[in-house]
Write an enzyme that holds these catalytic residues in place. Structure first.
Site, PDB file in Angstrom:
ATOM      1  N   GLU A 170     -17.341 -12.318 -16.676  1.00 19.43           N
ATOM      2  CA  GLU A 170     -18.148 -13.532 -16.852  1.00 19.43           C
ATOM      3  C   GLU A 170     -19.617 -13.172 -17.127  1.00 19.43           C
ATOM      4  OE1 GLU A 170     -17.576 -16.307 -13.629  1.00 19.43           O
ATOM      5  OE2 GLU A 170     -19.490 -17.290 -13.951  1.00 19.43           O
ATOM      6  N   ARG A 171     -20.108 -12.180 -16.395  1.00 18.20           N
ATOM      7  CA  ARG A 171     -21.521 -11.796 -16.546  1.00 18.20           C
ATOM      8  C   ARG A 171     -21.792 -11.141 -17.895  1.00 18.20           C
ATOM      9  NH1 ARG A 171     -21.862  -9.931 -10.192  1.00 18.20           N
ATOM     10  NH2 ARG A 171     -22.127 -12.073  -9.455  1.00 18.20           N
TER      11      ARG A 171
ATOM     12  N   ARG B 240     -45.486 -22.942 -41.426  1.00 20.37           N
ATOM     13  CA  ARG B 240     -46.579 -23.692 -40.791  1.00 20.37           C
ATOM     14  C   ARG B 240     -47.913 -23.003 -41.083  1.00 20.37           C
ATOM     15  NH1 ARG B 240     -48.117 -28.575 -38.694  1.00 20.37           N
ATOM     16  NH2 ARG B 240     -49.767 -28.244 -37.148  1.00 20.37           N
TER      17      ARG B 240
ATOM     18  N   GLU C 168     -31.784 -12.519  -8.522  1.00 22.83           N
ATOM     19  CA  GLU C 168     -31.994 -11.819  -7.242  1.00 22.83           C
ATOM     20  C   GLU C 168     -30.712 -11.107  -6.804  1.00 22.83           C
ATOM     21  OE1 GLU C 168     -32.832 -15.022  -7.862  1.00 22.83           O
ATOM     22  OE2 GLU C 168     -34.993 -14.706  -8.033  1.00 22.83           O
TER      23      GLU C 168
HETATM   24  C1  FAD Z   1     -24.982 -25.730 -14.799  1.00 25.48           C
HETATM   25  C2  FAD Z   1     -24.253 -24.894 -13.800  1.00 25.48           C
HETATM   26  C3  FAD Z   1     -22.919 -24.578 -14.024  1.00 25.48           C
HETATM   27  C4  FAD Z   1     -22.202 -23.836 -13.069  1.00 25.48           C
HETATM   28  N1  FAD Z   1     -20.863 -23.625 -13.245  1.00 25.48           N
HETATM   29  C5  FAD Z   1     -20.134 -23.105 -12.219  1.00 25.48           C
HETATM   30  C6  FAD Z   1     -18.702 -23.051 -12.282  1.00 25.48           C
HETATM   31  O1  FAD Z   1     -18.091 -23.440 -13.282  1.00 25.48           O
HETATM   32  N2  FAD Z   1     -18.031 -22.569 -11.200  1.00 25.48           N
HETATM   33  C7  FAD Z   1     -18.672 -22.146 -10.068  1.00 25.48           C
HETATM   34  O2  FAD Z   1     -18.007 -21.734  -9.132  1.00 25.48           O
HETATM   35  N3  FAD Z   1     -20.018 -22.164  -9.982  1.00 25.48           N
HETATM   36  C8  FAD Z   1     -20.765 -22.653 -11.025  1.00 25.48           C
HETATM   37  N4  FAD Z   1     -22.139 -22.688 -10.934  1.00 25.48           N
HETATM   38  C9  FAD Z   1     -22.775 -22.238  -9.693  1.00 25.48           C
HETATM   39  C10 FAD Z   1     -23.649 -20.993  -9.832  1.00 25.48           C
HETATM   40  O3  FAD Z   1     -22.866 -19.859 -10.012  1.00 25.48           O
HETATM   41  C11 FAD Z   1     -24.522 -20.947  -8.572  1.00 25.48           C
HETATM   42  O4  FAD Z   1     -25.468 -21.995  -8.686  1.00 25.48           O
HETATM   43  C12 FAD Z   1     -25.232 -19.627  -8.367  1.00 25.48           C
HETATM   44  O5  FAD Z   1     -24.318 -18.608  -8.080  1.00 25.48           O
HETATM   45  C13 FAD Z   1     -26.299 -19.685  -7.254  1.00 25.48           C
HETATM   46  O6  FAD Z   1     -25.788 -20.246  -6.093  1.00 25.48           O
HETATM   47  P1  FAD Z   1     -26.590 -21.441  -5.375  1.00 25.48           P
HETATM   48  O7  FAD Z   1     -26.879 -22.471  -6.418  1.00 25.48           O
HETATM   49  O8  FAD Z   1     -25.807 -21.892  -4.190  1.00 25.48           O
HETATM   50  O9  FAD Z   1     -27.943 -20.823  -4.933  1.00 25.48           O
HETATM   51  P2  FAD Z   1     -28.256 -20.123  -3.509  1.00 25.48           P
HETATM   52  O10 FAD Z   1     -27.217 -19.126  -3.216  1.00 25.48           O
HETATM   53  O11 FAD Z   1     -28.505 -21.198  -2.504  1.00 25.48           O
HETATM   54  O12 FAD Z   1     -29.606 -19.369  -3.822  1.00 25.48           O
HETATM   55  C14 FAD Z   1     -30.889 -19.985  -3.725  1.00 25.48           C
HETATM   56  C15 FAD Z   1     -31.945 -18.914  -3.966  1.00 25.48           C
HETATM   57  O13 FAD Z   1     -31.850 -17.906  -2.950  1.00 25.48           O
HETATM   58  C16 FAD Z   1     -31.706 -16.636  -3.563  1.00 25.48           C
HETATM   59  N5  FAD Z   1     -30.870 -15.768  -2.741  1.00 25.48           N
HETATM   60  C17 FAD Z   1     -29.653 -16.045  -2.194  1.00 25.48           C
HETATM   61  N6  FAD Z   1     -29.175 -14.969  -1.564  1.00 25.48           N
HETATM   62  C18 FAD Z   1     -30.082 -13.990  -1.704  1.00 25.48           C
HETATM   63  C19 FAD Z   1     -30.162 -12.624  -1.280  1.00 25.48           C
HETATM   64  N7  FAD Z   1     -29.180 -12.038  -0.601  1.00 25.48           N
HETATM   65  N8  FAD Z   1     -31.268 -11.915  -1.610  1.00 25.48           N
HETATM   66  C20 FAD Z   1     -32.273 -12.485  -2.318  1.00 25.48           C
HETATM   67  N9  FAD Z   1     -32.247 -13.758  -2.759  1.00 25.48           N
HETATM   68  C21 FAD Z   1     -31.165 -14.491  -2.452  1.00 25.48           C
HETATM   69  C22 FAD Z   1     -31.058 -16.924  -4.907  1.00 25.48           C
HETATM   70  O14 FAD Z   1     -31.265 -15.861  -5.817  1.00 25.48           O
HETATM   71  C23 FAD Z   1     -31.775 -18.194  -5.301  1.00 25.48           C
HETATM   72  O15 FAD Z   1     -33.014 -17.893  -5.859  1.00 25.48           O
HETATM   73  C24 FAD Z   1     -22.858 -23.385 -11.905  1.00 25.48           C
HETATM   74  C25 FAD Z   1     -24.228 -23.659 -11.713  1.00 25.48           C
HETATM   75  C26 FAD Z   1     -24.907 -24.409 -12.629  1.00 25.48           C
HETATM   76  C27 FAD Z   1     -26.358 -24.736 -12.343  1.00 25.48           C
END
Ligand code: FAD
Length: 399
Positions: A262-263, A288, A387
């Site tokens: 995926e990545r 432009r 991160e």
């Molecule tokens: C448009 C969209 C589509 C998506 N589609 C899917 C999908 O199809 N299926 C699915 O399962 N998910 C999906 N996602 C979810 C996406 O993978 C997650 O939003 C992402 O992995 C981050 O998780 P979180 O939003 O819970 O952030 P959090 O985990 O709450 O993180 C918040 C902040 O804390 C930081 N942080 C967390 N842990 C650490 C650490 N150990 N060290 C340093 N910093 C840290 C993060 O980097 C971030 O800056 C989607 C997200 C979006 C916005």
């Protein structure tokens, strides 16, 4: 000493095509046919689909053209191509001018499909993979929950075996699920044994029309508007043993494997998105005028292009080289994390700089660059944040 004939003088040919060694003529033909399809059949609807999300017919149409199973085995209806053919799709689908559509397709082909192919039983492949490759069934992938995203091990969705009926009963919720409103089935990450640490997770294939699967709401987003993003609830959803995908208790490792592909696909999409934005902006800078000349001829602007081109090329080489490792049987987690981190970052930087070069026009929807920026911004978050990528890379050195 003999003098060099004029014909022998070497001059750079900047317009020459630079085919990378991982691609052969078949890949290039595929590239052209996907680009034609995306330009002619998808791109004309790009603005409309920002409002409505892209329609489901895109899946069977792409299935008919053979684009949904490029690197999947022929025995399941795929084209039997190599991993590079999947990269070609990730790059060329950008010509649809719709990040949301590209993401919806990638979730189907490169996120939900690979675990079914790798871990699924023959029955599961016949039931879901074969129609998915035809575009007749749509897939989604459920990892993230309202209380756990980066920390996958913190998920709470439970699958409990009911010994009486021999079924699993699933309860929990998932959020930000791409294709969640349109999908026929979800590859669902659950916890089956909360006391077993990383060995307590199990994947399931859950049909989305089962009683207790609730598609709660369509989530509103900054970008990727053409995709649908769902908040899902699972309330006493009952599935048979045959719905387990892979090994009971090994779901965490299965999904970590899935995330690598995926990545890398995401990184390839970032490079091509940045490249398209660059080209749109180059054209604009040649047309432009300010202070009596084309803005592209100011040294400051010229250097912005030089910086962007260098970053895009660096990211491209990282993606291609890592793809080569992947194709040749390595499991290059460190390099994939680097490619994902770098490509996502530079795509956002490039889109931002392209807005700047457009001036006020860059802020207007009409020119499309603001949309690239909004769409690209997701990549620094989705599939593992910057991160988390840094942490994976850092830990790979034993830190
Ligand atoms: C448009 C969209 C589509 C998506 N589609 C899917 C999908 O199809 N299926 C699915 O399962 N998910 C999906 N996602 C979810 C996406 O993978 C997650 O939003 C992402 O992995 C981050 O998780 P979180 O939003 O819970 O952030 P959090 O985990 O709450 O993180 C918040 C902040 O804390 C930081 N942080 C967390 N842990 C650490 C650490 N150990 N060290 C340093 N910093 C840290 C993060 O980097 C971030 O800056 C989607 C997200 C979006 C916005």
């Amino acid at each position: 000493m003999t003098s060099t004939a004029a014909a022998d003088v070497l001059k750079p040919d900047f317009a020459a095509r630079r085919k990378h060694f991982i691609f052969n003529d078949e890949h290039e033909a595929l590239r052209e046919s996907i680009r034609n399809f995306a330009t002619k059949e998808l791109a004309p609807h790009a603005e409309e689909w920002e409002e409505t999300t892209f329609p489901n017919w895109v899946f069977p149409r792409m299935g008919e053209l053979g684009f949904l199973g490029l690197d999947k085995p022929e025995q399941y209806g795929g084209q039997g191509g190599d991993y590079y053919s999947a990269l070609v799709l990730a790059e060329e689908i950008g010509w649809a001018r719709s990040g949301g559509l590209a993401m919806g397709i990638a979730v189907h082909t490169d996120m939900a499909m690979p675990p079914i192919l790798k871990f699924g039983t023959e029955e599961q492949k016949q039931e879901w993979l074969v129609p998915a490759i035809k575009g007749q069934k749509i897939l989604c992938l459920g990892i993230t929950e309202p209380d756990a995203g980066s920390d996958v091990s913190g998920i709470k969705t439970r699958a409990v075996r009911d010994e009486g009926s021999g079924e699993y009963v699933i309860n929990g919720s998932k959020t930000y699920i791409t294709n969640g409103h349109r999908a026929d089935v979800i590859v669902l990450v659950t916890k089956t044994d909360p006391d077993a640490g990383y060995d307590g997770f199990t994947l399931f294939l859950v049909p989305m029309d089962l009683p207790g699967v609730i598609r709660e709401k369509k989530l509103e987003k900054l970008g990727m508007h053409a995709s649908d993003t769902a908040l899902l609830a699972f309330q006493d959803v009952r599935v048979p043993d045959s719905a387990v995908l892979g090994q009971v208790g090994k779901g965490f490792y299965h999904i970590m494997w899935e995330l690598q592909g995926e990545r890398l696909i995401g990184a390839a999409g970032c490079v091509s998105g940045a490249q398209r934005c660059f080209e749109m902006t180059l054209k604009y800078a040649m047309e432009r005028k300010a202070f009596g000349r084309e803005i592209g001829h100011f040294q400051v602007i010229r250097h912005k292009f030089a910086e962007m081109a260098t970053k895009i090329e660096t990211a491209r080489q990282m993606v291609y080289m890592t793809a080569w490792r992947f194709q040749n049987g390595e499991y290059p987690v460190r390099e994939i994390s680097m490619a994902k981190l770098y490509a996502s970052r530079i795509a956002v930087e490039v889109a931002d700089e392209c807005i700047q070069i457009h001036g006020g026009a860059g802020y207007m929807k009409e020119y499309g660059v603001e949309r690239v920026w909004r769409d690209m911004r997701l990549n620094r978050i989705g599939a593992g944040t910057d991160e988390i990528m840094l942490d994976v890379i850092g830990r790979s050195y034993g830190l």
